[in-house]
Design a protein around this motif. Structure first.
Motif, PDB file in Angstrom:
ATOM      1  N   THR A   2      34.154  30.310  40.987  1.00 49.74           N
ATOM      2  CA  THR A   2      33.446  31.406  40.364  1.00 49.74           C
ATOM      3  C   THR A   2      31.968  31.317  40.700  1.00 49.74           C
ATOM      4  O   THR A   2      31.346  30.280  40.545  1.00 49.74           O
ATOM      5  N   HIS A   3      31.390  32.409  41.178  1.00 48.63           N
ATOM      6  CA  HIS A   3      29.973  32.423  41.505  1.00 48.63           C
ATOM      7  C   HIS A   3      29.149  32.571  40.234  1.00 48.63           C
ATOM      8  O   HIS A   3      29.621  33.078  39.226  1.00 48.63           O
ATOM      9  N   ASP A   4      27.917  32.140  40.273  1.00 45.31           N
ATOM     10  CA  ASP A   4      26.983  32.290  39.173  1.00 45.31           C
ATOM     11  C   ASP A   4      26.155  33.548  39.412  1.00 45.31           C
ATOM     12  O   ASP A   4      25.360  33.605  40.342  1.00 45.31           O
ATOM     13  N   ARG A 223      33.294  42.935  42.166  1.00 46.69           N
ATOM     14  CA  ARG A 223      33.148  41.937  41.107  1.00 46.69           C
ATOM     15  C   ARG A 223      34.345  40.999  41.077  1.00 46.69           C
ATOM     16  O   ARG A 223      34.192  39.768  40.988  1.00 46.69           O
ATOM     17  N   GLU A 227      34.226  36.994  41.841  1.00 43.39           N
ATOM     18  CA  GLU A 227      34.634  35.986  40.866  1.00 43.39           C
ATOM     19  C   GLU A 227      35.809  35.145  41.346  1.00 43.39           C
ATOM     20  O   GLU A 227      36.057  34.056  40.806  1.00 43.39           O
ATOM     21  N   HIS A 228      36.520  35.623  42.370  1.00 43.78           N
ATOM     22  CA  HIS A 228      37.614  34.836  42.941  1.00 43.78           C
ATOM     23  C   HIS A 228      37.161  33.993  44.141  1.00 43.78           C
ATOM     24  O   HIS A 228      37.983  33.369  44.799  1.00 43.78           O
ATOM     25  N   TYR A 246      26.806  41.347  42.246  1.00 38.74           N
ATOM     26  CA  TYR A 246      28.047  40.733  42.725  1.00 38.74           C
ATOM     27  C   TYR A 246      28.051  40.573  44.249  1.00 38.74           C
ATOM     28  O   TYR A 246      29.108  40.382  44.846  1.00 38.74           O
TER      29      TYR A 246
END
Length: 308
Positions: A2-4, A223, A227-228, A246
């Motif tokens: 997961t990215h910040d 998004r 997140e993946h 994103y």
């Protein structure tokens, strides 16, 4: 993975002001950012873009008086346009004025009128298209472009999202990538886009194309991909738009002035196609050993079909 989101914002904020825009890119920056400015900042931006020579001769106080704003507003506008301060903006204005006087940066033509002869329509549209391409090229961050090319060239899979006119550009990019042997798909259906984005992971690339930077049907699958763990790219005319939060890499497009007979969808598509072509050629260069045979094979397949 997961990215910040916060880190992504900080990364783009840190690079956005790294180097002031060249004089030729100033008008493009104004057109791109003006819609997101306050009305008082818009007056400053419109003044410097409309009369660079006149504004270059003004002090910060003089420009504030001319536009009915404050010195603080003038400085904020300069910084939003990418300049450390008003002095740097004045230098860029002087450079732009010199280019216009030499004929290398012609003044913007008038909008198309409903009673214009068709010959004038052709001339005005041709100028606007040329200016849009020049503005996009001048403002395109080649570091961000190079990073996007690197990610796409080694991607397991590439998904491209776009709706409306941007959906046509998304299809164009996916078809180009398919012809050089990459796995690429364009999604204009928002539900299909999200269900496909769920399958992405590290090593994949997701590309969102949205001129406004706020198209929900494009932002949502980006998004999900973000997140993946997929590497995400936004091609947008609004680098400060919602899509940016994103996006690992942002490729900014310019647009000619919108008018009644030339909506934003027409002008934005021109700049989007240029960015798409730059991205595609970069990927083809990086993957030349496999891309060249794949492209030849696709040409041969089409030629054989037409001979039948």
């Amino acid at each position: 993975m997961t990215h910040d989101v916060k880190e992504t914002f900080q990364r783009h904020a840190g690079t956005s002001g790294a180097a002031p825009p060249a004089p030729a890119a100033l008008a493009a920056k104004v057109r791109t950012l003006a819609p997101s400015m306050t009305r008082s900042m818009q007056r400053v931006a419109e003044a410097v873009a409309g009369d660079p020579a006149g504004c270059a001769a003004l002090t910060v106080t003089g420009l504030a008086e001319l536009t009915g704003t404050s010195e603080a507003t003038v400085v904020r506008t300069a910084r939003l346009l990418g300049y450390p301060g008003y002095r740097d903006l004045r230098l860029a204005l002087a450079g732009l004025a010199a280019q216009q006087q030499s004929g290398r940066a012609p003044a913007v033509t008038a909008d198309i009128a409903v009673d214009d002869p068709i010959a004038d329509v052709v001339t005005k549209l041709a100028y606007d298209e040329q200016q849009t391409l020049a503005d996009t090229a001048a403002g395109l961050d080649t570091v961000q472009l190079g990073a996007a090319v690197t990610a796409a060239a080694s991607a397991r899979r590439i998904d491209v999202y776009g709706v409306g006119a941007s959906g046509l550009v998304a299809q164009d990019l996916a078809q180009k990538l398919l012809r050089i042997g990459l796995i690429a798909h364009a999604h204009s259906d928002p539900h299909l886009a999200v269900t496909n984005a769920v399958q992405l992971r590290a090593g994949d690339v997701a590309i969102a194309i949205t001129h406004s930077g706020s198209t929900g049907d494009v932002i949502e699958p980006l998004r999900v991909a973000f997140e993946h763990g997929a590497t995400t790219v936004a091609i947008t005319g609004r680098p400060d738009g919602a899509v940016a939060q994103y996006a690992d890499h942002i490729l900014t497009t310019s647009t000619a002035r919108e008018s009644e007979l030339r909506p934003a969808a027409m002008s934005s598509r021109t700049s989007q196609l240029l960015v798409v072509d730059c991205l595609f050629v970069g990927v083809a260069q990086r993957t030349y050993e496999t891309a060249a045979p794949a492209l030849s094979a696709s040409y041969e397949a089409l030629a054989h079909r037409h001979r039948r």
